[in-house]
Design a protein around this motif. Sequence first.
Motif, PDB file in Angstrom:
ATOM      1  N   PHE A  66     118.497  81.276   7.549  1.00  0.00           N
ATOM      2  CA  PHE A  66     118.968  82.605   7.925  1.00  0.00           C
ATOM      3  C   PHE A  66     120.499  82.730   7.815  1.00  0.00           C
ATOM      4  O   PHE A  66     121.069  83.721   8.270  1.00  0.00           O
ATOM      5  N   SER A  69     121.934  86.026   6.545  1.00  0.00           N
ATOM      6  CA  SER A  69     121.602  87.303   7.178  1.00  0.00           C
ATOM      7  C   SER A  69     121.953  87.357   8.652  1.00  0.00           C
ATOM      8  O   SER A  69     121.680  88.337   9.309  1.00  0.00           O
ATOM      9  N   ARG A  70     122.529  86.303   9.179  1.00  0.00           N
ATOM     10  CA  ARG A  70     122.870  86.307  10.601  1.00  0.00           C
ATOM     11  C   ARG A  70     123.987  87.308  10.881  1.00  0.00           C
ATOM     12  O   ARG A  70     124.942  87.397  10.118  1.00  0.00           O
ATOM     13  N   HIS A 176     110.785  83.828  16.298  1.00  0.00           N
ATOM     14  CA  HIS A 176     110.566  84.181  14.896  1.00  0.00           C
ATOM     15  C   HIS A 176     109.340  85.084  14.824  1.00  0.00           C
ATOM     16  O   HIS A 176     108.259  84.699  15.288  1.00  0.00           O
ATOM     17  N   GLY A 194     118.287  88.400  12.906  1.00  0.00           N
ATOM     18  CA  GLY A 194     118.308  88.345  11.451  1.00  0.00           C
ATOM     19  C   GLY A 194     116.940  88.642  10.902  1.00  0.00           C
ATOM     20  O   GLY A 194     115.932  88.578  11.617  1.00  0.00           O
ATOM     21  N   ARG A 195     116.890  88.972   9.595  1.00  0.00           N
ATOM     22  CA  ARG A 195     115.613  89.242   8.951  1.00  0.00           C
ATOM     23  C   ARG A 195     115.656  88.742   7.525  1.00  0.00           C
ATOM     24  O   ARG A 195     116.633  88.981   6.809  1.00  0.00           O
ATOM     25  N   GLU A 196     114.587  88.074   7.114  1.00  0.00           N
ATOM     26  CA  GLU A 196     114.483  87.532   5.768  1.00  0.00           C
ATOM     27  C   GLU A 196     113.086  87.798   5.232  1.00  0.00           C
ATOM     28  O   GLU A 196     112.165  88.132   5.976  1.00  0.00           O
TER      29      GLU A 196
END
Length: 933
Positions: A66, A69-70, A176, A194-196
Amino acid sequence: MTCALRCCHLTKGAGRSVGKILATEDLEGPAGTIEAIPPSRSVRNRGNARIPPSFVKEPDYVPPNFSGSRRIRIGSSFIEQFVAGHDASDVLRELVQNEFDGGGETLTLTFGNCSLEVAGTGRNIDRNGWERLSVIVGTGNVMGSRQAEVVAPKENGIGSKNFGLRSLFRFGDEIHVRSGGQVALLDLQTQETGRERDPAWRGEKGVRVYVPYRQKSTERLEAFTVEREDHAIALMAARMRDTLVKLALSGKKRGLREVNVRSIRAGRMLCWKQYAKPQHCPAPSVTMVARGGRLIDGDDRSVPFQEEEFSRSVEIPADHAAHRFPVYYKLPRGRLKIAVSVPIARRRIDLAQHGYFYYPLKAPSSRTGCVVSVSAPFELNADRSGINDNVWNDWLIDQAVELTLDLLKADWFGRYGADAFKALFGNDTASPDRFVTKVAERLKKDACWPTQGKGEDHFALASKIVLPTEEEYAGFLSDKCYLDPALAGDKALCDLVATCGAKRFTASSLVRLRCAGKDEDGLETKVGDGANFHFVDYSRRLADINMQKRQSAALSAYPRGLSKHHKADLGNTPSTLSASGEIKPATQLMIVDPDLWADCPEPKANRLHPDLVPFKAISSHCRTFNEEQWLIDAAERAATAAFDDRERETLYRKLLTRKAPISRRALMALRKSPVVKNQRNQWVAPTAMVHLKKPLARLLDPAVDAPSKEMLDAPDLMGRLRIRSTLNGLDLVRYARGLADRSEMAERFEKLLTENLKLLSTSEIEELRAIPCIKARSGQLGVPATLHLDTTINRACIGDNDRIVDGTNDLLYRKLKLKITPHSESLLDIIKCCRAEGRAPNRPELLYPTLVEAIGRERRAKSEIAKMPICWVQDGYHAPSEILVGPRTAAPLVEAIPLYRYSDEVGRAYQELGAPAQSTDAPLGALLPVRGD
């Protein structure tokens, strides 16, 4: 936020294994019909080495990187304070809310060795859901954002503050969330989200949440160790029912039906299944749902839970039209659902339970104060443990009260009986107390109490109901004044309706009803706070003999409850029915026995009605007819009366029931006359009657005149008539005469005779000697005068068991003069029988010496015997004078004269009976011509 969870597919093989184990029935039937899930470990092994269930696989999720995107996304609330205020059961509550809001039916929590997985079967996360996951907690303005951003709260869900999923920080510092090919991260320590992309989850339905365990404790939050995991699962097990029961739905949307909690480290598995079934409810516009659930905890099974919920559509008033609430309670046309429920155990209301307010999860700090629970879209306090004190909640509670009172009349009483009212008792501290208080108020002012009336009169106000203080005091008013029998027999319910305004119908109430019409001024009895009623048509109602009997019976049932004022009114007021049908004071009437009714000179107008005589509350005020002279005259006539004489029967019944003393003159006449009955229903004089103790009475019953059953029930009469209580010799003789038909009683009779020999006179003994009353060895009854004692000589000589006694009562046998040895005639008869049969006698060595002794004892002349053919010699019988006895007789004589060669006991006996010991000339001379030829 919308966080719909679904059950994960760890691998294709693992998923099939887990699905096979956990795919039990959807609980469409009663809770008792579900199947148990095989336990991962029995309860008794939890303290031993932890062995993970073979069918539970270690989660294989590997988080992506992550780092790209953090970013810092801090919500407007303090997350750690929120998490610290939640225990494990609160976490389950939050997860359940999210799963229900997402439309899922199954929720599974898997505690692995290093992490927790939460899987549900609801919808995937939508755009708004991902937005809510973009902040660490809360909704509204986003802190740390370069642009003005606002995260909107979840619409129409049970949870709406974006807090629920964050309760998982109780177990770890990272959360998560995977759904629809994406995964979001929430980091507690850095306050980052965050998002992935999550290619491994693309195309899968539902949501899965992954939480690595916290390894080290922080200032506020503990490390999630094995011990904390054990504690967490125990809390979840204890509060699972409270959390889940309302979330099972009966429509197309089935709601949440199953929750599984599995632990590899603790070796434990929980499975909660629940159902919701629609049921018929006769109340207008009311929908009924039967709910139930069962928790399976390894090998242990908890008691299944059941409840029945009743809901109604309610129109929202204009004042509250803009109020927002979960879709759970929303109905078409801007209406909402209000529901009340009762717990069920064995098809009855479980009165041991406490009612709570639901929203639809249980508010643990808000009790209704009775057994009934209320479910409505309440506004809650900050931790959602209780409902707030505001106008909206008050209105919801009032609607629940209205529904409850409508159900009480239209459905609950018919369905649950008295328990429907008991369920409304205040049984606990209420918080708030509005529901139980309003219900109590309505019970006082509503016509909701079921009566014995029909149609419109079936339900009445409490103030219109009377409560008889005794069962006998009921039934004097119209049916609509009395509680339904289902309630009337319950003291607690009667006390409740009394607090609501019902009046007690007491002895004073009954005396007032009987003794006066509308004007009660002349009565000494004062009703006070009790029920005060009178007959409109007083004279007509009191002239009814059935009403008189019912009132008299009720008043007589509790004589100690009648005060001097009651008795004065009952005796002195014109309220008692005479034999002529007139209403008079009881003190002016006379009691006449019905059996003497025709001969009594008293006018019927002055007699108490015969049907009222048994009731002492009335008859005790009347005079009594004098019967003393009649007793004497009737006893004298009984001596010559026929068996079915009516007067004697009347006299007998009068003696049985009479309690007053009887004069000595009357008793003397009664004792000598056949005026009482024995146990065989025969008339006998009391002087001939005997009352023995039970064992002796049973034995001698056929022979004695014992008191009849009705006399035994009148011990005073038996004492007055001096009924004999001891045995006499005549009783024994009479019994002996009847033994012919009861030979099996002979032994007992012999024992009785032995014990009572002193009672027998000489003449009675002689009578007994001629009666077949002693048992012989053959089993038949023998006459004592013909029986012999059981000795070796008698057995051998007599050879007839009918003539030998079968017993050892020597004292009795001597008293009855049984023969010690056989009589000569008896022995000669035995020999005669043997001669007729052509055989030798039994035991001649005893028979013939005994015969000799008997002849000597009886002083009979030997010449009477000498010529009788009684001696067995050479296969035939010969007279003693025709035989020779001795071993040295001449040979020629052997062919001519019967010879007994032995000088034994038989030979000596033959000689004593007249047989010569050597030859004589006469027989020899008779034989010589024959030999010369």
